[in-house]
Design a protein around this motif. Structure first.
Motif, PDB file in Angstrom:
ATOM      1  N   GLU A  18       1.053  -0.853   0.615  1.00 37.55           N
ATOM      2  CA  GLU A  18       0.474  -0.139   0.039  1.00 37.55           C
ATOM      3  C   GLU A  18       0.913   1.635   0.096  1.00 37.55           C
ATOM      4  OE1 GLU A  18      -2.989   2.358   2.872  1.00 37.55           O
ATOM      5  OE2 GLU A  18      -2.979   0.092   3.305  1.00 37.55           O
ATOM      6  N   ILE A  19       1.937   1.659   1.120  1.00 35.18           N
ATOM      7  CA  ILE A  19       2.303   2.539   0.859  1.00 35.18           C
ATOM      8  C   ILE A  19       3.581   2.242  -0.089  1.00 35.18           C
ATOM      9  CG2 ILE A  19       4.530   3.670   2.339  1.00 35.18           C
ATOM     10  CD1 ILE A  19       2.871   2.817   4.855  1.00 35.18           C
ATOM     11  N   GLY A  20       3.898   0.946  -0.580  1.00 34.88           N
ATOM     12  CA  GLY A  20       5.298   0.827  -1.728  1.00 34.88           C
ATOM     13  C   GLY A  20       3.888   2.053  -2.894  1.00 34.88           C
ATOM     14  N   LYS A  21       2.818   1.253  -2.980  1.00 33.65           N
ATOM     15  CA  LYS A  21       2.258   2.380  -4.706  1.00 33.65           C
ATOM     16  C   LYS A  21       2.100   3.505  -4.097  1.00 33.65           C
ATOM     17  CE  LYS A  21      -0.867   1.474  -8.156  1.00 33.65           C
ATOM     18  NZ  LYS A  21      -0.416   3.181  -8.578  1.00 33.65           N
ATOM     19  N   TRP A  22       1.555   4.143  -3.040  1.00 32.22           N
ATOM     20  CA  TRP A  22       1.433   5.472  -2.868  1.00 32.22           C
ATOM     21  C   TRP A  22       3.091   6.659  -2.993  1.00 32.22           C
ATOM     22  CZ3 TRP A  22       2.767   8.637   1.794  1.00 32.22           C
ATOM     23  CH2 TRP A  22       2.888   9.584   1.530  1.00 32.22           C
ATOM     24  N   ALA A  23       4.157   5.285  -2.592  1.00 30.65           N
ATOM     25  CA  ALA A  23       5.194   6.541  -2.938  1.00 30.65           C
ATOM     26  C   ALA A  23       5.694   6.102  -4.308  1.00 30.65           C
ATOM     27  CB  ALA A  23       6.895   5.479  -2.640  1.00 30.65           C
ATOM     28  N   ALA A  24       5.358   5.263  -5.365  1.00 28.68           N
ATOM     29  CA  ALA A  24       5.492   5.101  -6.243  1.00 28.68           C
ATOM     30  C   ALA A  24       5.087   5.927  -7.822  1.00 28.68           C
ATOM     31  CB  ALA A  24       5.601   3.552  -7.355  1.00 28.68           C
ATOM     32  N   ASP A  25       3.893   5.721  -7.088  1.00 27.64           N
ATOM     33  CA  ASP A  25       3.209   6.843  -7.584  1.00 27.64           C
ATOM     34  C   ASP A  25       3.174   8.443  -7.911  1.00 27.64           C
ATOM     35  OD1 ASP A  25       1.366   4.872  -9.497  1.00 27.64           O
ATOM     36  OD2 ASP A  25      -0.053   5.041  -6.916  1.00 27.64           O
ATOM     37  N   SER A  26       3.704   8.409  -6.529  1.00 33.65           N
ATOM     38  CA  SER A  26       4.472  10.116  -6.168  1.00 33.65           C
ATOM     39  C   SER A  26       5.693  10.154  -6.829  1.00 33.65           C
ATOM     40  CB  SER A  26       4.553  10.305  -4.816  1.00 33.65           C
ATOM     41  OG  SER A  26       3.387  10.510  -3.928  1.00 33.65           O
ATOM     42  N   LEU A  27       6.713   9.143  -6.868  1.00 32.53           N
ATOM     43  CA  LEU A  27       8.383   9.816  -7.743  1.00 32.53           C
ATOM     44  C   LEU A  27       7.523   9.004  -8.903  1.00 32.53           C
ATOM     45  CD1 LEU A  27      10.651   8.985  -7.455  1.00 32.53           C
ATOM     46  CD2 LEU A  27      10.603   6.856  -6.817  1.00 32.53           C
ATOM     47  N   ILE A  28       6.657   8.738 -10.026  1.00 30.84           N
ATOM     48  CA  ILE A  28       6.547   8.759 -11.254  1.00 30.84           C
ATOM     49  C   ILE A  28       6.131   9.681 -11.350  1.00 30.84           C
ATOM     50  CG2 ILE A  28       5.366   8.069 -12.623  1.00 30.84           C
ATOM     51  CD1 ILE A  28       5.558   4.746 -11.409  1.00 30.84           C
ATOM     52  N   GLU A  29       5.336  10.441 -10.404  1.00 31.88           N
ATOM     53  CA  GLU A  29       4.473  12.193 -10.521  1.00 31.88           C
ATOM     54  C   GLU A  29       5.756  12.711 -11.331  1.00 31.88           C
ATOM     55  OE1 GLU A  29       1.834  15.019  -8.952  1.00 31.88           O
ATOM     56  OE2 GLU A  29       1.029  13.278  -8.757  1.00 31.88           O
ATOM     57  N   LEU A  30       7.022  12.713  -9.870  1.00 36.60           N
ATOM     58  CA  LEU A  30       8.092  13.731 -10.250  1.00 36.60           C
ATOM     59  C   LEU A  30       9.347  13.830 -11.102  1.00 36.60           C
ATOM     60  CD1 LEU A  30       9.042  14.476  -6.415  1.00 36.60           C
ATOM     61  CD2 LEU A  30       8.094  15.814  -7.535  1.00 36.60           C
ATOM     62  N   GLU A  31       9.259  11.926 -11.813  1.00 34.74           N
ATOM     63  CA  GLU A  31      10.186  12.177 -12.840  1.00 34.74           C
ATOM     64  C   GLU A  31       9.447  10.500 -13.299  1.00 34.74           C
ATOM     65  OE1 GLU A  31      13.534  10.344 -10.887  1.00 34.74           O
ATOM     66  OE2 GLU A  31      14.400  13.313 -11.270  1.00 34.74           O
ATOM     67  N   PRO A  32       8.239  10.700 -14.566  1.00 36.03           N
ATOM     68  CA  PRO A  32       7.928  10.338 -15.137  1.00 36.03           C
ATOM     69  C   PRO A  32       8.791   8.917 -16.049  1.00 36.03           C
ATOM     70  CG  PRO A  32       7.539  12.344 -15.977  1.00 36.03           C
ATOM     71  CD  PRO A  32       8.165  12.629 -14.561  1.00 36.03           C
ATOM     72  N   GLN A  33      10.040   9.456 -16.297  1.00 35.87           N
ATOM     73  CA  GLN A  33      10.862   9.138 -17.163  1.00 35.87           C
ATOM     74  C   GLN A  33      12.007   8.124 -16.496  1.00 35.87           C
ATOM     75  OE1 GLN A  33      10.451   8.274 -20.954  1.00 35.87           O
ATOM     76  NE2 GLN A  33       8.452   9.620 -20.529  1.00 35.87           N
ATOM     77  N   ASN A  34      12.244   8.306 -15.030  1.00 36.42           N
ATOM     78  CA  ASN A  34      12.770   7.562 -14.680  1.00 36.42           C
ATOM     79  C   ASN A  34      12.492   6.147 -13.962  1.00 36.42           C
ATOM     80  OD1 ASN A  34      14.259   6.684 -12.748  1.00 36.42           O
ATOM     81  ND2 ASN A  34      15.188   7.839 -11.351  1.00 36.42           N
TER      82      ASN A  34
END
Length: 130
Positions: A60-76
């Motif tokens: 649950e927290i991992g998905k939240w962190a990943a979504d936030s990270l992808i929002e910041l750097e979608p090409q990483n």
């Protein structure tokens, strides 16, 4: 920190607290800390949380962190790879496949990893690619 030491925290201070909470397996507390921060975490803060969620299996927290990270750097590709690893560890193969399709559709490419050894005077290179 402000009252006691007269220091105004900078984003790196918040990232360090996130890291300390993650290392102590206090992922829920890390999430609460992030929600109460006066600023949003930077890429390092989100990646720290996501990596720790992968290690400790918190979907649950991992998905939240990943979504936030992808929002910041979608090409990483790192965020996609960490989330994919978390899904795989939980046996969620449909989500792994969907995430990889999404990477392909968005043209996010993971660079292959390389390692090498020198054996009998000759260098041997190995690569790993998804």
């Amino acid at each position: 920190m402000i009252k006691e030491h007269r220091n105004i925290p900078i984003p790196d201070h918040y990232t360090c607290i996130i890291d300390l909470l993650c290392q102590a397996r206090r992922l829920e507390e890390a999430r609460n800390f992030i929600n109460e921060m006066p600023c949003h975490p930077d890429v390092v803060g989100w990646a720290t949380l996501l990596s720790s969620c992968r290690v400790h299996g918190d979907m649950e927290i991992g998905k939240w962190a990943a979504d936030s990270l992808i929002e910041l750097e979608p090409q990483n590709p790192a965020s996609y790879v960490l989330l994919s690893s978390l899904y795989a560890a939980k046996g969620k193969w449909n989500e792994v496949a969907q995430l990889r399709r999404g990477m392909r559709d968005e043209r996010v490419k993971k660079e292959p990893g390389y390692s090498w050894i020198k054996y009998k005077g000759k260098v041997h290179v190995f690569s790993a690619d998804d």
